[in-house]
Design a protein around this motif. Sequence first.
Motif, PDB file in Angstrom:
ATOM      1  N   LEU A  83      12.900  -5.696   5.496  1.00  0.00           N
ATOM      2  CA  LEU A  83      12.320  -6.743   6.552  1.00  0.00           C
ATOM      3  C   LEU A  83      12.910  -7.216   7.680  1.00  0.00           C
ATOM      4  O   LEU A  83      14.277  -7.221   7.451  1.00  0.00           O
ATOM      5  N   GLY A  84      12.489  -7.630   8.650  1.00  0.00           N
ATOM      6  CA  GLY A  84      13.056  -8.318   9.666  1.00  0.00           C
ATOM      7  C   GLY A  84      13.444  -9.697   9.076  1.00  0.00           C
ATOM      8  O   GLY A  84      13.031 -10.277   8.109  1.00  0.00           O
ATOM      9  N   ALA A  85      14.613 -10.450   9.838  1.00  0.00           N
ATOM     10  CA  ALA A  85      15.148 -11.669   9.323  1.00  0.00           C
ATOM     11  C   ALA A  85      14.081 -12.831   9.180  1.00  0.00           C
ATOM     12  O   ALA A  85      14.125 -13.784   8.459  1.00  0.00           O
ATOM     13  N   SER A  86      12.923 -12.744  10.140  1.00  0.00           N
ATOM     14  CA  SER A  86      12.042 -13.747  10.216  1.00  0.00           C
ATOM     15  C   SER A  86      10.729 -13.480   9.178  1.00  0.00           C
ATOM     16  O   SER A  86       9.786 -14.197   9.351  1.00  0.00           O
ATOM     17  N   GLN A  87      10.612 -12.178   8.747  1.00  0.00           N
ATOM     18  CA  GLN A  87       9.762 -11.861   7.791  1.00  0.00           C
ATOM     19  C   GLN A  87       9.857 -12.451   6.398  1.00  0.00           C
ATOM     20  O   GLN A  87      10.663 -11.999   5.597  1.00  0.00           O
ATOM     21  N   VAL A  88       9.118 -13.741   6.272  1.00  0.00           N
ATOM     22  CA  VAL A  88       9.701 -14.476   5.044  1.00  0.00           C
ATOM     23  C   VAL A  88       8.944 -14.016   3.830  1.00  0.00           C
ATOM     24  O   VAL A  88       9.674 -14.540   2.907  1.00  0.00           O
ATOM     25  N   SER A  89       7.809 -13.266   3.853  1.00  0.00           N
ATOM     26  CA  SER A  89       7.235 -13.089   2.648  1.00  0.00           C
ATOM     27  C   SER A  89       6.192 -12.406   2.805  1.00  0.00           C
ATOM     28  O   SER A  89       5.930 -11.907   3.817  1.00  0.00           O
ATOM     29  N   TRP A  90       5.319 -11.771   1.771  1.00  0.00           N
ATOM     30  CA  TRP A  90       4.184 -11.055   1.803  1.00  0.00           C
ATOM     31  C   TRP A  90       3.132 -11.135   0.761  1.00  0.00           C
ATOM     32  O   TRP A  90       3.368 -11.988  -0.298  1.00  0.00           O
ATOM     33  N   ASP A  91       1.904 -10.503   1.107  1.00  0.00           N
ATOM     34  CA  ASP A  91       0.764 -10.521   0.227  1.00  0.00           C
ATOM     35  C   ASP A  91       0.455  -8.960   0.028  1.00  0.00           C
ATOM     36  O   ASP A  91       0.065  -8.238   1.325  1.00  0.00           O
ATOM     37  N   TRP A  92       0.535  -8.450  -1.091  1.00  0.00           N
ATOM     38  CA  TRP A  92       0.451  -6.979  -1.450  1.00  0.00           C
ATOM     39  C   TRP A  92      -0.861  -6.595  -1.992  1.00  0.00           C
ATOM     40  O   TRP A  92      -0.914  -7.435  -3.383  1.00  0.00           O
ATOM     41  N   PHE A  93      -1.779  -5.883  -2.072  1.00  0.00           N
ATOM     42  CA  PHE A  93      -2.986  -5.483  -2.408  1.00  0.00           C
ATOM     43  C   PHE A  93      -2.873  -4.326  -3.126  1.00  0.00           C
ATOM     44  O   PHE A  93      -2.713  -3.167  -2.323  1.00  0.00           O
ATOM     45  N   SER A  94      -3.168  -3.804  -4.375  1.00  0.00           N
ATOM     46  CA  SER A  94      -3.506  -2.324  -4.722  1.00  0.00           C
ATOM     47  C   SER A  94      -4.978  -2.561  -5.277  1.00  0.00           C
ATOM     48  O   SER A  94      -5.354  -3.437  -6.191  1.00  0.00           O
ATOM     49  N   MET A  95      -5.672  -1.790  -4.901  1.00  0.00           N
ATOM     50  CA  MET A  95      -7.185  -1.814  -5.061  1.00  0.00           C
ATOM     51  C   MET A  95      -7.817  -0.453  -5.521  1.00  0.00           C
ATOM     52  O   MET A  95      -7.569   0.611  -4.909  1.00  0.00           O
ATOM     53  N   THR A  96      -8.330  -0.590  -6.765  1.00  0.00           N
ATOM     54  CA  THR A  96      -8.985   0.812  -7.399  1.00  0.00           C
ATOM     55  C   THR A  96     -10.751   0.448  -7.523  1.00  0.00           C
ATOM     56  O   THR A  96     -11.121  -0.209  -8.074  1.00  0.00           O
ATOM     57  N   PHE A  97     -11.401   1.285  -6.531  1.00  0.00           N
ATOM     58  CA  PHE A  97     -12.692   1.004  -6.337  1.00  0.00           C
ATOM     59  C   PHE A  97     -13.417   1.852  -7.508  1.00  0.00           C
ATOM     60  O   PHE A  97     -13.078   2.668  -7.980  1.00  0.00           O
ATOM     61  N   ASP A  98     -14.739   1.230  -7.836  1.00  0.00           N
ATOM     62  CA  ASP A  98     -15.352   1.992  -9.005  1.00  0.00           C
ATOM     63  C   ASP A  98     -15.738   3.547  -8.686  1.00  0.00           C
ATOM     64  O   ASP A  98     -15.689   4.091  -9.670  1.00  0.00           O
ATOM     65  N   GLU A  99     -15.900   3.797  -7.525  1.00  0.00           N
ATOM     66  CA  GLU A  99     -16.132   4.994  -7.027  1.00  0.00           C
ATOM     67  C   GLU A  99     -15.093   6.112  -7.193  1.00  0.00           C
ATOM     68  O   GLU A  99     -15.004   7.287  -6.976  1.00  0.00           O
ATOM     69  N   GLY A 100     -13.810   5.473  -7.291  1.00  0.00           N
ATOM     70  CA  GLY A 100     -12.656   6.452  -7.492  1.00  0.00           C
ATOM     71  C   GLY A 100     -11.881   6.332  -6.323  1.00  0.00           C
ATOM     72  O   GLY A 100     -10.548   6.735  -6.359  1.00  0.00           O
ATOM     73  N   THR A 101     -12.194   5.754  -5.112  1.00  0.00           N
ATOM     74  CA  THR A 101     -11.321   5.704  -4.016  1.00  0.00           C
ATOM     75  C   THR A 101     -10.205   4.413  -4.154  1.00  0.00           C
ATOM     76  O   THR A 101     -10.767   3.424  -5.111  1.00  0.00           O
ATOM     77  N   ARG A 102      -9.291   4.500  -3.694  1.00  0.00           N
ATOM     78  CA  ARG A 102      -8.176   3.401  -3.947  1.00  0.00           C
ATOM     79  C   ARG A 102      -7.580   3.010  -2.586  1.00  0.00           C
ATOM     80  O   ARG A 102      -7.591   3.867  -1.665  1.00  0.00           O
ATOM     81  N   LEU A 103      -7.015   1.636  -2.502  1.00  0.00           N
ATOM     82  CA  LEU A 103      -6.599   1.370  -1.055  1.00  0.00           C
ATOM     83  C   LEU A 103      -5.351   0.304  -1.451  1.00  0.00           C
ATOM     84  O   LEU A 103      -5.444  -0.484  -2.368  1.00  0.00           O
ATOM     85  N   MET A 104      -4.309   0.649  -0.756  1.00  0.00           N
ATOM     86  CA  MET A 104      -3.080  -0.257  -0.661  1.00  0.00           C
ATOM     87  C   MET A 104      -2.914  -0.654   0.473  1.00  0.00           C
ATOM     88  O   MET A 104      -3.134  -0.071   1.591  1.00  0.00           O
ATOM     89  N   GLY A 105      -2.710  -2.287   0.440  1.00  0.00           N
ATOM     90  CA  GLY A 105      -2.566  -2.714   1.684  1.00  0.00           C
ATOM     91  C   GLY A 105      -1.696  -3.892   1.635  1.00  0.00           C
ATOM     92  O   GLY A 105      -1.707  -4.451   0.618  1.00  0.00           O
ATOM     93  N   PHE A 106      -0.892  -4.402   2.615  1.00  0.00           N
ATOM     94  CA  PHE A 106       0.051  -5.496   2.617  1.00  0.00           C
ATOM     95  C   PHE A 106      -0.064  -5.887   3.915  1.00  0.00           C
ATOM     96  O   PHE A 106      -0.076  -5.562   5.084  1.00  0.00           O
ATOM     97  N   THR A 107       0.487  -7.484   3.930  1.00  0.00           N
ATOM     98  CA  THR A 107       0.482  -8.409   5.040  1.00  0.00           C
ATOM     99  C   THR A 107       1.953  -8.944   4.803  1.00  0.00           C
ATOM    100  O   THR A 107       2.442  -9.638   4.063  1.00  0.00           O
ATOM    101  N   LEU A 108       2.901  -8.616   5.921  1.00  0.00           N
ATOM    102  CA  LEU A 108       4.004  -9.164   5.785  1.00  0.00           C
ATOM    103  C   LEU A 108       4.348 -10.324   6.954  1.00  0.00           C
ATOM    104  O   LEU A 108       3.902 -10.332   8.124  1.00  0.00           O
ATOM    105  N   ARG A 109       4.503 -11.649   6.308  1.00  0.00           N
ATOM    106  CA  ARG A 109       4.117 -13.098   7.266  1.00  0.00           C
ATOM    107  C   ARG A 109       5.578 -13.250   7.925  1.00  0.00           C
ATOM    108  O   ARG A 109       6.461 -13.114   7.219  1.00  0.00           O
ATOM    109  N   ASP A 110       5.330 -13.565   9.214  1.00  0.00           N
ATOM    110  CA  ASP A 110       6.544 -13.516  10.113  1.00  0.00           C
ATOM    111  C   ASP A 110       6.355 -15.157  10.392  1.00  0.00           C
ATOM    112  O   ASP A 110       5.593 -15.487  11.116  1.00  0.00           O
ATOM    113  N   SER A 111       7.693 -15.573  10.729  1.00  0.00           N
ATOM    114  CA  SER A 111       7.757 -17.102  10.938  1.00  0.00           C
ATOM    115  C   SER A 111       7.922 -17.167  12.230  1.00  0.00           C
ATOM    116  O   SER A 111       7.923 -18.427  12.734  1.00  0.00           O
ATOM    117  N   ALA A 112       8.291 -16.294  13.079  1.00  0.00           N
ATOM    118  CA  ALA A 112       8.727 -16.168  14.557  1.00  0.00           C
ATOM    119  C   ALA A 112       7.813 -15.514  15.287  1.00  0.00           C
ATOM    120  O   ALA A 112       8.056 -15.369  16.452  1.00  0.00           O
TER     121      ALA A 112
END
Length: 352
Positions: free
Chosen positions: A230-259
């Motif tokens: 992470l960068g020094a100003s990337q203070v935290s994150w929200d991370w998602f792992s998702m499994t959809f009923d039809e079998g597809t999956r999605l990973m996604g994240f947001t790295l929050r930046d204070s600057a």
Amino acid sequence: MRRICATWLILTVCALVVAVKQVSSQSFAGLGSDADGFAMPERGYVFDFPADHGAHPAFRIEWWYLTATLTGADGRDYGLQWTLFRSALAPEESSGWDSPQLWLGHAAVTTPEAHYVAERRARGGIGQAGVIADPFEAWIDDWQMAGAHLQQMRLTARGADFAYDMQLQAQGPLVFHGQDGYSQKSASGRASYYYSQPFFEISGTLTLPEGEVAVTGQAWLDREWASQPLGASQVSWDWFSMTFDEGTRLMGFTLRDSAGPDFTAATWITPDGQTTPFPDGAFTAEPLVQSDVAGRQIPTSWRVLLPQKGVDVTVEALNPQAWMDTSIPYWEGPVRLSGTHRGRGYLEMTGY
């Protein structure tokens, strides 16, 4: 002598926790602090299995991170977490008490009404915790995840008021995030090595205060290592792992930046394990509902969008109070998905 060694271990681990908390205002858990002397991820790395299922002591941080969405025979939903973290004080490996490797374990079980958490700490080099690549075994004290090359494994952990004993069977291939496993985390190029096994079927027994519960479900294992992701100003994150009923999956994240602007990334995973990486800005997550959790206001319902794949889903916590009251506290729990796609998943939120 045993008392002296035990005291020294406690003081060492406590000093590490204090140091990490001191830098967490710059970047969650110090993941943006300087890492002089440690190895850095490079583009074009060719993964080597089963060796890369094991530890990488030349890098500063690493984890084996498993989450599972479970259902009891009565249709009740549960969630499960098992995590082993490795943190190095120096970019080297040695035996005995000279080892600079520190280990931290987190285990949790979530129900709609309760969230049970346990933490273990250990020093490397003395056998209390570690990872062996072949045959695979990761452990801390009596907690264990072990089996043949991450394909078929047994998972155990226990805390003061819960325990679990589970069997895992992979039903698909490993998947790699970012550019063939080189996962960029900032516009400046900070990165980690990151792959997952998102196709586990899981079954076994939860032991809760009300008794034993037989459960089945799906599990997702993340493997990641880096030194300064992470960068020094990337203070935290929200991370998602998702499994959809039809079998597809999605990973996604947001790295929050204070600057500056936040940084996002995502991986679309087809049922047969084919992946499509998405760069910064393609994936978005918008908080919808805030809950009072451990004296903090934490978003426990989200709108997640990946327009290129027609995804517009609402993510809702099974239990909004899934707070990990550990050395470095964070929120982690199972979620339900509705909207353009239905299913279940896991959400991790840090820095709140």
